[in-house]
Scaffold this motif. Structure first.
Motif, PDB file in Angstrom:
ATOM      1  N   LEU A 126       0.863  -1.176   0.000  1.00 45.86           N
ATOM      2  CA  LEU A 126       0.000   0.000   0.000  1.00 45.86           C
ATOM      3  C   LEU A 126       0.900   1.226   0.000  1.00 45.86           C
ATOM      4  CD1 LEU A 126      -2.628   1.673   0.425  1.00 45.86           C
ATOM      5  CD2 LEU A 126      -2.367   1.222   2.882  1.00 45.86           C
ATOM      6  N   HIS A 127       0.669   2.142  -0.927  1.00 45.35           N
ATOM      7  CA  HIS A 127       1.427   3.392  -0.986  1.00 45.35           C
ATOM      8  C   HIS A 127       0.478   4.555  -0.761  1.00 45.35           C
ATOM      9  CE1 HIS A 127       3.720   6.583  -3.441  1.00 45.35           C
ATOM     10  NE2 HIS A 127       4.182   6.564  -2.205  1.00 45.35           N
ATOM     11  N   TRP A 128       0.756   5.376   0.269  1.00 46.95           N
ATOM     12  CA  TRP A 128      -0.049   6.541   0.638  1.00 46.95           C
ATOM     13  C   TRP A 128       0.758   7.813   0.435  1.00 46.95           C
ATOM     14  CZ3 TRP A 128      -4.989   6.763   1.538  1.00 46.95           C
ATOM     15  CH2 TRP A 128      -5.668   5.752   2.216  1.00 46.95           C
ATOM     16  N   ASN A 129       0.076   8.895   0.077  1.00 48.71           N
ATOM     17  CA  ASN A 129       0.647  10.241   0.084  1.00 48.71           C
ATOM     18  C   ASN A 129      -0.354  11.148   0.764  1.00 48.71           C
ATOM     19  OD1 ASN A 129       3.216  10.429  -1.468  1.00 48.71           O
ATOM     20  ND2 ASN A 129       1.968   9.358  -2.978  1.00 48.71           N
ATOM     21  N   ASP A 147       4.276   7.320   2.316  1.00 44.53           N
ATOM     22  CA  ASP A 147       4.027   6.217   3.234  1.00 44.53           C
ATOM     23  C   ASP A 147       3.945   4.902   2.454  1.00 44.53           C
ATOM     24  OD1 ASP A 147       3.279   5.022   5.624  1.00 44.53           O
ATOM     25  OD2 ASP A 147       1.575   6.354   5.953  1.00 44.53           O
ATOM     26  N   TRP A 148       4.812   3.930   2.775  1.00 37.03           N
ATOM     27  CA  TRP A 148       4.819   2.616   2.131  1.00 37.03           C
ATOM     28  C   TRP A 148       4.575   1.543   3.175  1.00 37.03           C
ATOM     29  CZ3 TRP A 148       5.419   1.760  -3.114  1.00 37.03           C
ATOM     30  CH2 TRP A 148       5.755   2.890  -3.872  1.00 37.03           C
ATOM     31  N   ARG A 160       6.940   2.116   6.404  1.00 36.05           N
ATOM     32  CA  ARG A 160       8.009   3.111   6.443  1.00 36.05           C
ATOM     33  C   ARG A 160       7.495   4.371   5.771  1.00 36.05           C
ATOM     34  NH1 ARG A 160      12.602   5.309   4.108  1.00 36.05           N
ATOM     35  NH2 ARG A 160      14.132   5.892   5.666  1.00 36.05           N
ATOM     36  N   SER A 161       7.561   5.479   6.501  1.00 35.95           N
ATOM     37  CA  SER A 161       7.109   6.768   5.999  1.00 35.95           C
ATOM     38  C   SER A 161       8.270   7.745   6.009  1.00 35.95           C
ATOM     39  CB  SER A 161       6.017   7.353   6.898  1.00 35.95           C
ATOM     40  OG  SER A 161       4.942   6.472   7.007  1.00 35.95           O
ATOM     41  N   VAL A 162       8.382   8.504   4.945  1.00 34.78           N
ATOM     42  CA  VAL A 162       9.375   9.569   4.886  1.00 34.78           C
ATOM     43  C   VAL A 162       8.620  10.884   4.961  1.00 34.78           C
ATOM     44  CG1 VAL A 162      11.154  10.680   3.482  1.00 34.78           C
ATOM     45  CG2 VAL A 162      11.015   8.183   3.572  1.00 34.78           C
ATOM     46  N   MET A 163       9.083  11.761   5.850  1.00 35.14           N
ATOM     47  CA  MET A 163       8.457  13.066   6.042  1.00 35.14           C
ATOM     48  C   MET A 163       9.324  14.136   5.379  1.00 35.14           C
ATOM     49  SD  MET A 163       7.662  12.607  10.117  1.00 35.14           S
ATOM     50  CE  MET A 163       8.049  14.288  10.367  1.00 35.14           C
ATOM     51  N   SER A 172      12.037   9.969   9.242  1.00 31.65           N
ATOM     52  CA  SER A 172      11.204   8.851   8.808  1.00 31.65           C
ATOM     53  C   SER A 172      10.564   8.178  10.017  1.00 31.65           C
ATOM     54  CB  SER A 172      12.033   7.835   8.026  1.00 31.65           C
ATOM     55  OG  SER A 172      13.047   7.296   8.849  1.00 31.65           O
ATOM     56  N   VAL A 173       9.455   7.506   9.736  1.00 30.78           N
ATOM     57  CA  VAL A 173       8.751   6.730  10.752  1.00 30.78           C
ATOM     58  C   VAL A 173       8.766   5.277  10.302  1.00 30.78           C
ATOM     59  CG1 VAL A 173       6.544   6.324  11.907  1.00 30.78           C
ATOM     60  CG2 VAL A 173       7.249   8.668  11.354  1.00 30.78           C
ATOM     61  N   THR A 174       9.121   4.392  11.211  1.00 32.38           N
ATOM     62  CA  THR A 174       9.076   2.954  10.967  1.00 32.38           C
ATOM     63  C   THR A 174       8.081   2.362  11.952  1.00 32.38           C
ATOM     64  OG1 THR A 174      11.404   2.971  10.323  1.00 32.38           O
ATOM     65  CG2 THR A 174      10.420   0.826  10.831  1.00 32.38           C
TER      66      THR A 174
END
Length: 187
Positions: A126-129, A147-148, A160-163, A172-174
């Motif tokens: 799932l890929h979110w923006n 957000d992946w 894993r999200s990159v801000m 990033s958030v893991t």
């Protein structure tokens, strides 16, 4: 070598580094990955999550636990009630409403999301923006999330999200999410 040629080479190398740093993965690369992510199946019942926020240098800045209660409203809407417990003792909550669109894509809303999140599911991914209002001390910043989420097996998903702000990575958030089998077996 002339000053002009050195300058041109320098600009060329800088442009190449900047554009290569902007490269992103293509969700279609996950077309044949398994297990296939079924959003309604994974996001159902109780989910436990453990995560961390890392600054752009990799240093862990915050750790958290999240208790997610995932419910459904019909065939096209998933509601995620996320209750966060931060390592510093603070607590927060976010309630997502995820809606499946006619074309199979997903949109999402939450109180601190500006506009709508947009997402696509392909294979196990799932890929979110989305744009999030992020409170830091006495200020609130608008931060872009890339957000992946990857389904590892029927009960485990890694996220894993990159801000970024103004195109600059802030950190990033893991997150590791685990479905609680006991609550899911009873539904």
């Amino acid at each position: 070598m002339s000053k002009f040629k050195k300058l041109a080479i320098g600009f060329g190398l800088s442009a190449m580094l900047l554009t290569s740093g902007c490269a992103t993965q293509n969700i279609q690369a996950y077309q044949n990955t398994t297990p296939t992510l079924d959003m309604h199946e994974f996001f159902s019942g109780q989910i436990d999550g453990w995560g961390m926020f890392q600054g752009r240098n990799g240093e862990v800045k915050k750790r958290f636990y999240v208790d997610i209660d995932a419910t459904h409203e019909g065939d096209n809407v998933i509601v995620l009630n996320e209750k966060f417990s931060w390592a510093d003792g603070s607590k927060s909550q976010r309630i997502w409403r995820l809606t499946k669109q006619a074309d199979g894509s997903w949109t999402g809303t939450a109180g601190d999301v500006i506009g709508e999140a947009t997402g696509e599911v392909v294979g196990n991914t799932l890929h979110w923006n989305y744009l999030l209002e992020l409170p830091v001390d006495d200020k609130t910043y608008k931060v872009k999330f890339d957000d992946w989420m990857y389904l590892i097996n029927e009960n485990v998903m890694l996220n894993r999200s990159v801000m970024k702000k103004f195109g600059v990575e802030l950190g990033s958030v893991t997150l590791s999410m685990h479905r609680n089998n006991e609550s899911n077996d009873s539904k």
